[in-house]
Design a protein around this motif. Structure first.
Motif, PDB file in Angstrom:
ATOM      1  N   GLN A 128       0.826  -1.199   0.000  1.00 17.39           N
ATOM      2  CA  GLN A 128       0.000   0.000   0.000  1.00 17.39           C
ATOM      3  C   GLN A 128       0.868   1.259   0.000  1.00 17.39           C
ATOM      4  O   GLN A 128       0.600   2.209  -0.734  1.00 17.39           O
ATOM      5  CB  GLN A 128      -0.937   0.010   1.209  1.00 17.39           C
ATOM      6  CG  GLN A 128      -1.930   1.185   1.172  1.00 17.39           C
ATOM      7  CD  GLN A 128      -2.837   1.212   2.378  1.00 17.39           C
ATOM      8  OE1 GLN A 128      -2.450   0.743   3.459  1.00 17.39           O
ATOM      9  NE2 GLN A 128      -4.031   1.745   2.227  1.00 17.39           N
ATOM     10  N   GLU A 129       1.916   1.263   0.825  1.00 15.52           N
ATOM     11  CA  GLU A 129       2.822   2.412   0.847  1.00 15.52           C
ATOM     12  C   GLU A 129       3.484   2.594  -0.518  1.00 15.52           C
ATOM     13  O   GLU A 129       3.566   3.719  -1.038  1.00 15.52           O
ATOM     14  CB  GLU A 129       3.896   2.222   1.914  1.00 15.52           C
ATOM     15  CG  GLU A 129       3.408   2.332   3.337  1.00 15.52           C
ATOM     16  CD  GLU A 129       4.489   1.945   4.330  1.00 15.52           C
ATOM     17  OE1 GLU A 129       5.246   2.836   4.752  1.00 15.52           O
ATOM     18  OE2 GLU A 129       4.582   0.743   4.661  1.00 15.52           O
ATOM     19  N   ALA A 130       3.959   1.496  -1.096  1.00 17.66           N
ATOM     20  CA  ALA A 130       4.632   1.581  -2.394  1.00 17.66           C
ATOM     21  C   ALA A 130       3.688   2.115  -3.464  1.00 17.66           C
ATOM     22  O   ALA A 130       4.079   2.914  -4.322  1.00 17.66           O
ATOM     23  CB  ALA A 130       5.165   0.212  -2.803  1.00 17.66           C
ATOM     24  N   ARG A 131       2.419   1.689  -3.405  1.00 17.41           N
ATOM     25  CA  ARG A 131       1.459   2.164  -4.398  1.00 17.41           C
ATOM     26  C   ARG A 131       1.196   3.658  -4.229  1.00 17.41           C
ATOM     27  O   ARG A 131       1.116   4.402  -5.207  1.00 17.41           O
ATOM     28  CB  ARG A 131       0.143   1.384  -4.276  1.00 17.41           C
ATOM     29  CG  ARG A 131      -0.931   1.859  -5.243  1.00 17.41           C
ATOM     30  CD  ARG A 131      -2.099   0.914  -5.296  1.00 17.41           C
ATOM     31  NE  ARG A 131      -2.702   0.724  -4.000  1.00 17.41           N
ATOM     32  CZ  ARG A 131      -3.612   1.553  -3.468  1.00 17.41           C
ATOM     33  NH1 ARG A 131      -3.990   2.630  -4.127  1.00 17.41           N
ATOM     34  NH2 ARG A 131      -4.128   1.308  -2.284  1.00 17.41           N
ATOM     35  N   LEU A 132       1.060   4.115  -2.986  1.00 14.09           N
ATOM     36  CA  LEU A 132       0.831   5.543  -2.753  1.00 14.09           C
ATOM     37  C   LEU A 132       2.028   6.373  -3.214  1.00 14.09           C
ATOM     38  O   LEU A 132       1.860   7.486  -3.722  1.00 14.09           O
ATOM     39  CB  LEU A 132       0.542   5.796  -1.271  1.00 14.09           C
ATOM     40  CG  LEU A 132      -0.805   5.248  -0.759  1.00 14.09           C
ATOM     41  CD1 LEU A 132      -0.905   5.433   0.753  1.00 14.09           C
ATOM     42  CD2 LEU A 132      -1.970   5.944  -1.453  1.00 14.09           C
TER      43      LEU A 132
END
Length: 429
Positions: A128-132
């Motif tokens: 999720q962090e990487a996608r954001l």
């Protein structure tokens, strides 16, 4: 009508920044262009070529992150379909930020992209962090949707603060830099400075003095200080970044070239034109050696050199370099990217000096429309363009239009001074 064409210049997909094809199995790129007669006539209205150029550059290089980018775009498309395609609708961004359930703590591959070197820094990041992070870059760097980028990165900051429980954690330091970059784009230099200074101190404690990531914060601090007119301090941070990059990566690094360009821009503002020109030439030599001429860093350097030649009165050479810079940037990002504003302003200045006033006014308007769309008319660059336009309007005998613009600018300046006064009073309280 279906046209199939081979692009001989793209025989192997490579990551230009890493000079590495990442063992990719692709050995040829085939472009398929489909033209529907009912849509062909709307091409100009729909800006279809602009979108084509954006996606062409968006999928160039960085092959390890290609699947992530495809997933991001699929998510965005689903949001559009669900909510009627209104990107300004808060519900669209809420859906985008929530996304689909994701596996926790999946490892990600580090990647670097010109203009933002704090993309995916460690194995601690969840999917999720990487996608954001990717979405923040997409909306800031490629689409110039700065308000959306801020909301995305704000969500990232909130997730990381809950996860790490410490606003001095290294991952939060990287996010401070990301948010600071967006604030620079929006002309909020004081707020950006606070974040970049925080990031610098966090990285120095966590990583030590000899880490290239510290150089990124030095670059961002230098850029912010330059925007604030603090040129000597900005030059000091540029020198720190330059010394660090040379020690770790050697002379022929794209990061070294980037700092040369930043230092040249500062020398130009100090009226040290020959020193600036020498640094720009060093930067462009490295950039072309590493990536060829058709890259955004070369466009940036050509633009800076053009301003020097314009200052020196060599208008033909200045116009030639402005045109080259414009063509490269347009191919890479389309015709509505904020990087084109400085080039348009330079071209318009030359046209004005050549007494081609109507043409100059038209080019200034192009610059202004991009600034309004991307950063808002409160951005300092908008004031610069409006003042130039007023001078031309007066020469053309259109004083009433110039007067209306001046009144509007004075009204905005009064509002801005009032806000600054209220902010100062609140801080004293």
């Amino acid at each position: 009508e279906v046209n199939v064409s081979d692009d001989d210049d793209d025989d192997v997909i490579t990551d230009n920044n890493n000079n590495n094809n990442n063992n990719c199995n692709f050995h040829h790129i085939c472009e398929i262009q489909m033209h529907h007669k009912a849509l062909k006539g709307l091409e100009e209205q729909l800006h279809s070529h602009q979108h084509y150029e954006f996606f062409r550059s968006y999928f160039a290089g960085a092959t390890n992150s290609l699947q992530g980018r495809l997933d991001d775009l699929k998510l965005i498309d689903e949001g559009f379909s669900l909510l009627g395609g209104n990107i300004d609708d808060d519900a669209f961004l809420d859906a985008l930020l929530e996304g689909k359930p994701m596996e926790e703590e999946a490892p990600t591959t580090a990647e670097e992209e010109e203009g933002d070197d704090n993309e995916i820094e460690s194995q601690e990041l969840s999917k999720q962090e990487a996608r954001l992070i990717r979405l923040g870059r997409l909306f800031r760097l490629h689409l110039n949707e700065f308000d959306l980028a801020l909301r995305i990165l704000g969500k990232l900051f909130s997730i990381q603060l809950d996860k790490y429980g410490d606003n001095r954690h290294i991952e939060i330091g990287y996010t401070y830099d990301r948010i600071g970059c967006v604030l620079i784009n929006k002309g909020k230099f004081d707020e950006a400075m606070i974040l970049h200074r925080n990031a610098y101190e966090i990285k120095k404690v966590a990583l030590g003095e000899l880490d290239t990531s510290l150089g990124e914060s030095c670059k961002y601090l230098a850029e912010t200080l330059q925007k604030q007119g603090k040129l000597a301090e900005a030059l000091g941070y540029c020198q720190k970044a330059l010394d660090l990059y040379k020690q770790i990566e050697g002379e022929e690094s794209y990061k070294v070239a980037f700092v040369y360009g930043g230092m040249a821009a500062i020398f130009r503002k100090q009226d040290k034109m020959e020193e600036a020109l020498e640094l720009y030439k060093k930067a462009v030599k490295i950039d072309i050696l590493l990536n060829g001429e058709d890259c955004t860093s070369v466009a940036y350097v050509y633009n800076g050199m053009a301003w020097i030649y314009k200052y020196q009165g060599n208008l033909d050479e200045a116009m030639r370099l402005f045109r080259l810079s414009h063509d490269i940037s347009k191919r890479m990002y389309g015709d509505q990217h904020s990087s084109l504003c400085f080039t348009y302003n330079g071209i318009a200045d030359i046209l004005r000096r050549q007494d081609k006033l109507e043409e100059a006014l038209e080019v200034y308007q192009k610059s202004l429309s991009i600034t309004e769309r991307r950063s808002g008319l409160q951005h300092p660059a908008a004031y610069f363009v409006y003042n130039k336009m007023c001078k031309i309007l007066k020469k053309l005998g259109r004083g009433d239009e110039a007067l209306r613009i001046n009144q509007m600018l004075r009204k905005r300046e009064s509002k801005r001074n009032l806000k600054n006064t209220q902010r100062g009073a609140k801080s004293i309280q």
